[in-house]
Design a protein around this motif. Structure first.
Motif, PDB file in Angstrom:
ATOM      1  N   ALA A  61       0.806  -1.215   0.000  1.00  0.00           N
ATOM      2  CA  ALA A  61       0.000   0.000   0.000  1.00  0.00           C
ATOM      3  C   ALA A  61       0.838   1.264   0.000  1.00  0.00           C
ATOM      4  N   GLU A  64       0.383   5.090   3.752  1.00  0.00           N
ATOM      5  CA  GLU A  64      -1.052   5.361   3.835  1.00  0.00           C
ATOM      6  C   GLU A  64      -1.365   5.857   5.238  1.00  0.00           C
ATOM      7  N   THR A  82      -4.504  10.008   3.298  1.00  0.00           N
ATOM      8  CA  THR A  82      -3.568  10.179   2.181  1.00  0.00           C
ATOM      9  C   THR A  82      -2.920   8.843   1.852  1.00  0.00           C
ATOM     10  N   ALA A  83      -2.533   8.678   0.609  1.00  0.00           N
ATOM     11  CA  ALA A  83      -1.830   7.475   0.168  1.00  0.00           C
ATOM     12  C   ALA A  83      -0.771   7.861  -0.847  1.00  0.00           C
ATOM     13  N   ALA A 116      -5.097   2.482  -1.863  1.00  0.00           N
ATOM     14  CA  ALA A 116      -3.643   2.682  -1.888  1.00  0.00           C
ATOM     15  C   ALA A 116      -2.955   1.578  -2.687  1.00  0.00           C
ATOM     16  N   THR A 120      -0.457   1.969  -6.019  1.00  0.00           N
ATOM     17  CA  THR A 120       0.853   1.352  -6.223  1.00  0.00           C
ATOM     18  C   THR A 120       0.862   0.513  -7.491  1.00  0.00           C
TER      19      THR A 120
END
Length: 283
Positions: A61, A64, A82-83, A116, A120
């Protein structure tokens, strides 16, 4: 910073050490009494346990975080999530996609929804890296008395992101359902502010505010996705025809109004967002 008290470092959901985060978790029967400073933001840490099941691709992730922060525009504390894609540290210098949730989920749910991980995965497949940022809005993302979630997104969220050293000069927006409609309303309210708006199954109807101000979307690339079995399909397709410019993306594939469908189109939406957020604006 002066006047800010510290309780937890980081707040990362996965990957790195969780010693302090675990001591400050909020569960259904508990709360935290202390206050955190995360990237210059005074807030309580609300990170989920690392064992919380998550959806999304089988990739890390990244960084995060989920915190609590005061919003003057909403007149209350909100969740701020947020990520950063895995491999990009804390996200310094990365552009930002603002995420507007629908009625079925809020930022507290984003960890288990795997957003997240989708981020990625998108970056590993070649999408230019960016950050996701979301805060709790009201159901329709419209002002209601002294509660103005649209102003929170326009004025406060970029400032919160800047304190994390994200590049708040490069912004896009994405949302689903009522959040998808909210994303389009935001782009209409502030023409030229956002590099693109991605709306997944936006809850729109001919004659509503989105349709009434659709001309204001000129020069803002719009991506639209909706499932063929979604009750909003007819109206979303009508919106695609009403746009002042052809949509940057318009896809109608099998699916209903749920995350089973949205998970299938998130990769395409993230590819559109990443491309729009790169490169930086010329000086």
């Amino acid at each position: 910073m002066p006047g800010e008290r510290r309780v937890a470092a980081g707040g990362t959901l996965r990957g790195r050490a969780h010693t302090l985060t675990r001591r400050t978790l909020l569960t259904a029967g508990a709360s935290v009494a202390a206050v955190a400073v995360v990237g210059g933001l005074a807030a309580r840490d609300l990170s989920r346990p690392a064992s919380t099941p998550t959806a999304g691709p089988d990739v890390p992730a990244g960084d995060e975080r989920l915190i609590r922060i005061a919003s003057g525009a909403r007149g209350r504390e909100v969740d701020f999530w947020t990520a950063v894609p895995a491999g990009y540290g804390g996200g310094r210098g990365l552009p930002v996609c603002l995420v507007l949730h629908g009625a079925s989920a809020t930022p507290r749910d984003f960890g288990r929804l795997g957003l997240a991980r989708f981020l990625t995965d998108a970056v590993r497949r070649g999408t230019p890296p960016f950050v996701l940022a979301a805060a709790t809005g009201n159901r329709l993302w419209r002002p209601a008395g002294d509660d103005d979630p649209r102003r929170m997104v326009r004025e406060e969220m970029p400032a919160w992101c800047a304190r994390r050293d994200f590049d708040s000069s490069r912004l896009a927006v994405c949302g689903w359902s009522t959040g998808g409609a909210g994303a389009l309303l935001l782009a209409e309210a502030y023409p030229g502010w956002l590099r693109t708006a991605a709306a997944l199954s936006p809850a729109v109807r001919p004659g509503d505010e989105v349709f009434a101000d659709v001309r204001k979307l000129r020069d803002t690339p719009v991506g639209l996705w909706c499932g063929r079995q979604d009750n909003f399909l007819k109206d979303v397709r009508a919106l695609a025809r009403a746009l002042p410019e052809p949509p940057a993306r318009a896809e109608w594939t099998d699916g209903r109004h749920n995350f089973g469908y949205w998970n299938t189109v998130i990769p395409d939406a993230f590819a559109l967002l990443g491309a729009a957020l790169t490169p930086p604006r010329a000086n």
